[in-house]
Enzyme design. Structure first.
Site, mmCIF file in Angstrom:
data_model
loop_
_atom_site.group_PDB
_atom_site.id
_atom_site.type_symbol
_atom_site.label_atom_id
_atom_site.label_comp_id
_atom_site.label_asym_id
_atom_site.label_seq_id
_atom_site.Cartn_x
_atom_site.Cartn_y
_atom_site.Cartn_z
ATOM 1 N N ALA A 1 -12.120 -49.395 -17.735
ATOM 2 C CA ALA A 1 -11.738 -50.697 -16.655
ATOM 3 C C ALA A 1 -11.890 -50.352 -15.098
ATOM 4 O O ALA A 1 -12.542 -50.791 -14.413
ATOM 5 C CB ALA A 1 -10.328 -51.044 -16.933
ATOM 6 N N HIS B 1 -26.586 -46.550 -29.036
ATOM 7 C CA HIS B 1 -27.454 -46.690 -27.779
ATOM 8 C C HIS B 1 -28.828 -46.340 -27.926
ATOM 9 O O HIS B 1 -29.935 -46.925 -27.749
ATOM 10 C CB HIS B 1 -26.939 -45.499 -26.525
ATOM 11 C CG HIS B 1 -25.806 -45.765 -26.286
ATOM 12 N ND1 HIS B 1 -24.928 -47.373 -26.037
ATOM 13 C CD2 HIS B 1 -24.623 -45.014 -25.787
ATOM 14 C CE1 HIS B 1 -23.896 -47.054 -25.705
ATOM 15 N NE2 HIS B 1 -23.420 -45.749 -25.354
HETATM 16 C C1 BG6 Z 1 -20.747 -44.219 -24.228
HETATM 17 C C2 BG6 Z 1 -20.166 -43.171 -24.805
HETATM 18 O O1 BG6 Z 1 -21.197 -45.274 -25.026
HETATM 19 O O2 BG6 Z 1 -21.897 -44.041 -23.337
HETATM 20 C C3 BG6 Z 1 -19.938 -41.894 -23.767
HETATM 21 O O3 BG6 Z 1 -18.921 -43.381 -25.750
HETATM 22 C C4 BG6 Z 1 -21.115 -41.764 -22.991
HETATM 23 O O4 BG6 Z 1 -19.715 -40.654 -24.732
HETATM 24 C C5 BG6 Z 1 -21.537 -42.729 -22.398
HETATM 25 O O5 BG6 Z 1 -20.618 -40.465 -22.144
HETATM 26 C C6 BG6 Z 1 -22.818 -42.811 -21.657
HETATM 27 O O6 BG6 Z 1 -23.190 -43.953 -20.713
HETATM 28 P P1 BG6 Z 1 -23.838 -43.722 -19.577
HETATM 29 O O7 BG6 Z 1 -24.121 -45.107 -19.062
HETATM 30 O O8 BG6 Z 1 -23.168 -42.995 -18.536
HETATM 31 O O9 BG6 Z 1 -25.071 -42.959 -19.787
#
Ligand code: BG6
Length: 484
Positions: free
Chosen positions: A17, A242
């Site tokens: 948040a 992802h």
């Molecule tokens: C989140 C994971 O979904 O994505 C995290 O739970 C990770 O562990 C994060 O750090 C990475 O997101 P971004 O946008 O910083 O690449």
């Protein structure tokens, strides 16, 4: 049209948040996208009055948003009210229900009520059941939506159980399961690249593509998230969501149109067809865990807070996958992701085949299409061209598009899109239940193979993963394509 809603943010004092959601809502406010009747009810367990809460979030909002402006922050803070509750207490759900239902904005019965779950996942269920127990859903006349952060369960069984609970009170249309990578500019660009350019459409198959690589490296370790991460690991935290989503966009068949359900149908087909080639061995999987790097002053995973002293949780995972379809027969997909991998870097490489014998032989200069997701956003195509001067030798050159050169200021944060779409009830950047279901089926299968004794390779914190990841791809005389 300006956005109108009562937005109930559970977990409003947590990291997500503070770093993403409130700054993104603030950016939407600064862009003038939120109507006068857009209100944020920030729910948390900590004791705050309105002023304390606003003071608490101000710095973080300023540091993580695209806008810095004191007077706009004041008008933003006027949209917020803070509600303290204990997620385990029935009477607190009664009070929250009464408070929400008596909100004058909701009286018309038309304004949507959006619940955003940004708490630890265990609470998603408690909160939904707590509200149901307080009779809230029966009494609510307004349209409602439920936005769920990942992880959606930790395996197929828990995800299905979660889904059954939410489906009791919300229809599939009302549920929004986030995968914030889908909000990233260049992840969205995969579809445009593939289907807006006939030159790619014709060659997007096993006849012309040798392999596809997806890399998501993070600089950071697990920070204060040891409690969650130690029972999750890289496979479930990053690959299940992802990386498989990126893969599904890269590998999907051409949809009949760009309608959300047509795209989701195509994505789910891919996820159902993802396979490990060598099912019975561990040859297609590498797991790693970072160890201390004294030189860089980085501690090892086992020394992180809330991590078991003998934990065998992987902080790095690399996989070689195939997609069982005529288009992708014989094309390996190499995925790798890890914490403390030296750099924050996410990109896709599509490596084209060397067809037949070339008049200009040159080793290791295959044509590559590189999609840079972060920190730089862009696309480049690596070609061969004659070096300048009298030599006829060919060298690699790239046709390069940098998104950063096309926008002024800081690019749009993925969460701005996610929030904007959730408020507009647009499902494009959210995953449908069957996508989650099939990805967990696949991950459970990998998990079972790993449970039968996969070895965990060490890598030094601050380096790009264990050596074994190079072997995983090197066995087929290929190599990870590194970009800077
Ligand atoms: C989140 C994971 O979904 O994505 C995290 O739970 C990770 O562990 C994060 O750090 C990475 O997101 P971004 O946008 O910083 O690449």
């Amino acid at each position: 049209m300006k956005k109108s809603a009562v937005f109930v943010l559970f977990g409003s004092t947590g990291d997500l948040a503070l770093k993403k959601l409130l700054p993104s809502l603030y950016s939407l406010h600064c862009q003038g996208e939120l109507g006068d009747d857009f209100k944020i009810v920030a729910v948390g367990r900590r004791e705050f009055d309105h002023k304390d809460f606003v003071d608490f979030i101000q710095q973080s909002v300023a540091a993580n948003s695209r806008y810095v402006c004191d007077y706009r922050f004041i008008s933003f803070s006027e949209r917020i009210s803070y509600f303290k509750m204990d997620f385990q207490l029935e009477e607190d759900y009664q009070s929250l229900s009464t408070s929400l239902l008596s909100d004058s904005l909701l009286q018309s019965g038309e304004l949507p009520l959006i619940f955003y779950m940004a708490t630890a996942p265990d609470f998603f269920r408690d909160i939904t059941q707590g509200l149901a127990g307080a009779g809230f859903f029966e009494r609510l006349k307004n349209p409602k939506r439920l936005v769920l952060e990942k992880p959606f369960g930790h395996d197929l069984a828990s995800a299905s159980e979660f889904n059954a609970i939410f489906s009791k009170y919300f229809t599939e249309e009302e549920i929004f399961r986030t995968d914030h990578y889908l909000g990233k500019e260049m992840v969205q660009n995969i579809l445009s690249m593939r289907f807006a350019n006939p030159i790619f459409e014709k060659i997007w198959n096993s006849e012309f593509i040798d392999n596809i690589q997806i890399t998501v490296f993070e600089t950071e370790g697990i920070g204060s998230r040891g409690g969650y991460y130690d029972s999750t690991g890289a496979l479930r935290d990053m690959v299940q969501s992802h990386l498989l989503q990126i893969l599904s966009l890269l590998a999907m068949e051409r949809p009949s149109d760009l309608e959300i359900e047509s795209l989701r149908d195509r994505k789910v087909e891919v996820i159902k067809n993802i396979k490990l080639e060598k099912v019975d061995s561990h040859q297609d999987i590498v797991f790693g865990q970072y160890v201390a790097n004294q030189e860089l002053g980085l501690k090892g995973y086992l020394d992180e807070e809330k991590v078991g002293a003998e934990s065998s949780t992987e902080t790095f995972a690399a996989l070689k996958l195939t997609v069982d379809s005529p288009r992708w027969r014989g094309v390996p997909f190499f995925l790798r992701t890890g914490k403390r991998c030296g750099k924050r870097l996410a990109y896709v490489v599509v490596e084209f085949s060397e067809s037949g014998s070339s008049l200009f032989p040159s080793e290791d200069l295959s044509n590559l299409l590189v999609i840079k997701i972060q920190p730089d956003e862009g696309i480049y195509l690596q070609l061969r061209a004659k070096s300048l001067g009298s030599s006829s030798q060919v060298i690699p050159v790239s046709l390069d598009y940098s998104a950063a050169c096309s926008v002024s200021g800081r690019g749009v944060e993925a969460y701005e899109r996610i929030l904007s779409d959730a408020i507009d009830a647009n499902h494009q950047l959210f995953t449908r239940w069957d996508e989650i279901e099939s990805s967990w089926k696949f991950i459970d299968n990998v998990g079972q193979i790993c449970g039968c004794g996969i070895c965990l390779d060490d890598y030094q914190a601050g380096t790009p993963g264990p050596e074994a990841a190079a072997r995983l791809i090197g066995d087929s005389n290929r190599s990870w394509r590194e970009i800077i």
